[in-house]
Design an enzyme around this catalytic site. Structure first.
Site, PDB file in Angstrom:
ATOM      1  N   LYS A 175     -17.690  -7.361   7.422  1.00 32.37           N
ATOM      2  CA  LYS A 175     -16.169  -7.497   7.527  1.00 32.37           C
ATOM      3  C   LYS A 175     -15.745  -7.933   8.978  1.00 32.37           C
ATOM      4  CE  LYS A 175     -12.756  -6.691   3.933  1.00 32.37           C
ATOM      5  NZ  LYS A 175     -12.009  -6.008   3.304  1.00 32.37           N
ATOM      6  N   SER A 197      -2.945  -7.690   2.915  1.00 36.78           N
ATOM      7  CA  SER A 197      -3.341  -7.479   4.478  1.00 36.78           C
ATOM      8  C   SER A 197      -3.984  -9.024   5.104  1.00 36.78           C
ATOM      9  CB  SER A 197      -4.700  -6.538   4.597  1.00 36.78           C
ATOM     10  OG  SER A 197      -4.113  -5.399   4.209  1.00 36.78           O
ATOM     11  N   HIS A 233       0.806  -0.990   0.093  1.00 42.34           N
ATOM     12  CA  HIS A 233       0.096   0.084  -0.099  1.00 42.34           C
ATOM     13  C   HIS A 233       0.926   1.359  -0.074  1.00 42.34           C
ATOM     14  CE1 HIS A 233      -3.108  -2.686   2.211  1.00 42.34           C
ATOM     15  NE2 HIS A 233      -3.570  -2.462   0.967  1.00 42.34           N
ATOM     16  N   ARG A 236      -1.442  -6.864  -7.957  1.00 46.49           N
ATOM     17  CA  ARG A 236      -0.630  -7.550  -7.696  1.00 46.49           C
ATOM     18  C   ARG A 236      -0.529  -8.598  -8.757  1.00 46.49           C
ATOM     19  NH1 ARG A 236      -2.976  -8.959  -2.063  1.00 46.49           N
ATOM     20  NH2 ARG A 236      -4.773  -8.685  -3.327  1.00 46.49           N
TER      21      ARG A 236
END
Length: 150
Positions: A41, A127, A17, A90
């Site tokens: 979440k 993460s 990030h 990514r």
């Protein structure tokens, strides 16, 4: 003034990030790091902790704004007068996901999405991986900035 929103849950913020944000500062006058709140979440770090990690990391960068939000990212962009979304890629899985979201945001608020590829040394970092390593008491320090390590 060119403003970009860099949205995410940042649970926690990673070196990947950080790299995308720093490279975004080369393209935009202001980068708004927008910490999204999703009631569905389950977070490892509280919203206050995540906000503090990021605010402390960029305390000396006046072109960074950190805020928390709920709802559509497109609406946040409109409210902040930001015409761009900044995102990192990514892998090809990220690409397909980001493409669909970029197309939806373009229809919702006429927002342009700018995609930056992760540097190879950060491509494996997410993460989710950091959280898993943390939960299992492994060494996560090479994946996160100092503000998370402390």
């Amino acid at each position: 003034m060119k403003k970009a929103v860099f949205p995410g849950s940042f649970d926690p913020i990673t070196l990947g990030h950080l790299d995308i944000i720093n490279r975004g500062l080369e393209l935009f006058d202001e980068v708004i790091i927008a910490i999204g709140v999703n009631a569905d979440k389950k977070y490892l770090f509280s919203l206050a902790q995540r906000e503090a990690f990021i605010a402390n990391l960029f305390a000396h960068e006046p072109r960074i704004k950190v805020l928390c939000y709920e709802g559509l990212t497109a609406d946040l962009c409109k409210n902040e007068n930001a015409k761009y979304l900044l995102r990192g890629l990514r892998n090809t899985t990220d690409f397909e996901f980001e493409k669909a979201i970029a197309q939806a945001n373009a229809k919702l608020q006429d927002i342009e999405t700018v995609l930056l590829f992760s540097k190879p040394e950060h491509a494996f970092i997410s993460s989710s991986i950091v959280r898993d390593v943390l939960r299992n008491k492994g060494d996560y320090t090479f994946m996160v900035p100092d503000t998370v390590r402390e």
